[in-house]
Write an enzyme that holds these catalytic residues in place. Structure first.
Site, PDB file in Angstrom:
ATOM      1  N   HIS A 141     -10.185 -16.792  -1.408  1.00 55.14           N
ATOM      2  CA  HIS A 141      -9.472 -16.423  -2.636  1.00 55.14           C
ATOM      3  C   HIS A 141      -9.569 -14.912  -2.880  1.00 55.14           C
ATOM      4  O   HIS A 141      -8.614 -14.283  -3.325  1.00 55.14           O
ATOM      5  CB  HIS A 141     -10.046 -17.180  -3.835  1.00 55.14           C
ATOM      6  CG  HIS A 141      -9.873 -18.664  -3.759  1.00 55.14           C
ATOM      7  ND1 HIS A 141     -10.913 -19.525  -3.529  1.00 55.14           N
ATOM      8  CD2 HIS A 141      -8.768 -19.437  -3.878  1.00 55.14           C
ATOM      9  CE1 HIS A 141     -10.471 -20.761  -3.522  1.00 55.14           C
ATOM     10  NE2 HIS A 141      -9.171 -20.745  -3.722  1.00 55.14           N
TER      11      HIS A 141
ATOM     12  N   LEU B 151     -14.014 -20.529  -6.466  1.00 56.54           N
ATOM     13  CA  LEU B 151     -13.432 -19.504  -5.597  1.00 56.54           C
ATOM     14  C   LEU B 151     -14.408 -19.045  -4.521  1.00 56.54           C
ATOM     15  O   LEU B 151     -15.617 -19.019  -4.729  1.00 56.54           O
ATOM     16  CB  LEU B 151     -12.977 -18.319  -6.452  1.00 56.54           C
ATOM     17  CG  LEU B 151     -12.012 -18.682  -7.595  1.00 56.54           C
ATOM     18  CD1 LEU B 151     -11.636 -17.430  -8.393  1.00 56.54           C
ATOM     19  CD2 LEU B 151     -10.768 -19.384  -7.082  1.00 56.54           C
TER      20      LEU B 151
ATOM     21  N   SER C 216     -12.718 -23.239   2.455  1.00 60.23           N
ATOM     22  CA  SER C 216     -12.100 -24.172   1.514  1.00 60.23           C
ATOM     23  C   SER C 216     -13.147 -24.536   0.464  1.00 60.23           C
ATOM     24  O   SER C 216     -14.334 -24.691   0.790  1.00 60.23           O
ATOM     25  CB  SER C 216     -11.672 -25.450   2.246  1.00 60.23           C
ATOM     26  OG  SER C 216     -11.400 -26.477   1.315  1.00 60.23           O
TER      27      SER C 216
ATOM     28  N   MET D 283      -7.335 -23.491  -7.767  1.00 57.63           N
ATOM     29  CA  MET D 283      -7.970 -24.581  -8.509  1.00 57.63           C
ATOM     30  C   MET D 283      -9.441 -24.236  -8.760  1.00 57.63           C
ATOM     31  O   MET D 283     -10.242 -25.108  -9.078  1.00 57.63           O
ATOM     32  CB  MET D 283      -7.833 -25.900  -7.759  1.00 57.63           C
ATOM     33  CG  MET D 283      -6.371 -26.332  -7.607  1.00 57.63           C
ATOM     34  SD  MET D 283      -6.125 -28.106  -7.481  1.00 57.63           S
ATOM     35  CE  MET D 283      -7.064 -28.486  -6.029  1.00 57.63           C
TER      36      MET D 283
ATOM     37  N   LYS E 253      -3.899 -21.422   5.255  1.00 54.97           N
ATOM     38  CA  LYS E 253      -4.552 -22.693   5.626  1.00 54.97           C
ATOM     39  C   LYS E 253      -3.696 -23.864   5.156  1.00 54.97           C
ATOM     40  O   LYS E 253      -3.566 -24.866   5.847  1.00 54.97           O
ATOM     41  CB  LYS E 253      -5.956 -22.797   5.014  1.00 54.97           C
ATOM     42  CG  LYS E 253      -6.635 -24.118   5.373  1.00 54.97           C
ATOM     43  CD  LYS E 253      -8.038 -24.196   4.830  1.00 54.97           C
ATOM     44  CE  LYS E 253      -8.081 -24.441   3.345  1.00 54.97           C
ATOM     45  NZ  LYS E 253      -7.585 -25.790   2.938  1.00 54.97           N
TER      46      LYS E 253
HETATM   47  O1  PAF Z   1      -3.870 -24.526  -3.093  1.00 51.68           O
HETATM   48  C1  PAF Z   1      -4.291 -24.797  -4.238  1.00 51.68           C
HETATM   49  O2  PAF Z   1      -5.393 -24.424  -4.624  1.00 51.68           O
HETATM   50  C2  PAF Z   1      -3.422 -25.631  -5.166  1.00 51.68           C
HETATM   51  O3  PAF Z   1      -2.673 -26.565  -4.461  1.00 51.68           O
HETATM   52  C3  PAF Z   1      -2.510 -24.771  -6.054  1.00 51.68           C
HETATM   53  C4  PAF Z   1      -1.495 -23.979  -5.253  1.00 51.68           C
HETATM   54  C5  PAF Z   1      -3.348 -23.816  -6.896  1.00 51.68           C
HETATM   55  C6  PAF Z   1      -1.725 -25.665  -7.020  1.00 51.68           C
HETATM   56  O4  PAF Z   1      -2.582 -26.387  -7.851  1.00 51.68           O
END
Ligand code: PAF
Length: 283
Positions: free
Chosen positions: A37, A33, A185, A30, A149
């Site tokens: 990520h 980052l 996060s 989402m 996580k």
């Molecule tokens: O974990 C996330 O960032 C979201 O739940 C995902 C998997 C990208 C789905 O929108």
């Protein structure tokens, strides 16, 4: 690195790549980052010929009153991180591209969605399963990388892909942590300075729970109490939504702990809601 904002163009690119015999890795995100990520992108780049990072704040997985409007966004910085980590493509569609009209088709995964997060965010996993089904349909056969996580999310998405025979291999990757143990996060930016100092208590609570199981404790309620006591002392500004010691496969308590056990926590601070988890074997 190429950025796509339409489904059709991304599909065309990835179909051509697969026709040329190239393996595709997908990192669904989402955005906003961070190094967690990056580690998913690293894993995708290492195992595939082409890596696509999707960046889409999915409205379907936010309930009324949650942080959809406030969710942090920075596409330029995200593109920089993706490029530095070696991604080949970024897929950053607008909401109107992903949901062209009112959504009538929703993917639900009863069972594994129900406990824990499902109790506190009852519509969340249907939103996640629906957008991941769409991403898997758009990207096509691939490996898809998810951070541990969000342990229950991995269980939901894995079950969804298996039940629907979607040719996507879900690859769980280790949780990345700050130096003091706080799980990374995008939502950590919501923590106040005082709360930020309390965040690492989740990691310590999990460690205390694991130590109890390793010392022979088999009563889930006792292990949960060990974790709650540590959180009460070290994260006094947080409200514990759940502290669970459950079988790793079902995530639902069922008598004395045995086999693979997952310890999972959710703690709500003023705006941030932290989750974390870890595993232990109860012999
Ligand atoms: O974990 C996330 O960032 C979201 O739940 C995902 C998997 C990208 C789905 O929108």
């Amino acid at each position: 690195m190429k950025t796509f904002d339409t489904i059709a163009e991304l599909r065309e690119q990835l179909d051509a790549d697969r026709s040329a015999g190239l393996a595709v890795g997908l990192v669904p995100t989402m955005g906003y980052l961070h190094d967690g990520h990056s580690s998913l992108i690293d894993a995708a780049v290492a195992a595939n010929d082409r890596t696509v990072v999707s960046i889409f704040v999915n409205p379907l997985q936010f309930a009324e009153g949650e942080d959809l409007d406030d969710y942090p966004r920075d596409l330029d910085a995200d593109r920089g991180l993706c490029g530095a980590a070696g991604a080949d493509y970024v897929f950053a569609p607008a909401v109107e591209e992903m949901y062209r009209r009112a959504v009538h088709t929703v993917v639900t995964v009863p069972g594994v969605s129900a406990p824990l997060e499902g109790v506190h965010r009852p519509t969340h996993f249907a939103g996640v399963a629906t957008v991941c089904t769409k991403l898997f349909a758009i990207v096509g056969p691939c490996r898809a990388y998810f951070g541990a996580k969000d342990w229950q999310q991995i269980a939901v998405v894995t079950r969804m892909a298996s039940d629907l025979s979607i040719p996507v291999e879900v690859v769980p990757c280790p949780t990345m942590r700050e130096a003091d143990g706080l799980a990374m996060s995008s939502r950590n930016v919501y923590l106040t300075p005082a709360e930020r100092t309390q965040g690492p208590a989740l990691r310590r609570a999990l460690a205390a729970g694991i130590a109890a199981v390793e010392a022979g404790e088999r009563d889930p309620a006792t292990v949960e109490q060990v974790m709650r006591s540590l959180l009460a002392a070290d994260a006094p500004d947080g409200a514990v939504e759940y502290a669970a010691a459950v079988p790793a496969d079902t995530l639902v308590a069922s008598g004395p702990l045995t086999g693979d056990v997952r310890l999972l926590l959710a703690v709500k601070f003023s705006k941030a809601r932290l989750i974390d988890n870890d595993g232990v074997r109860a012999g």
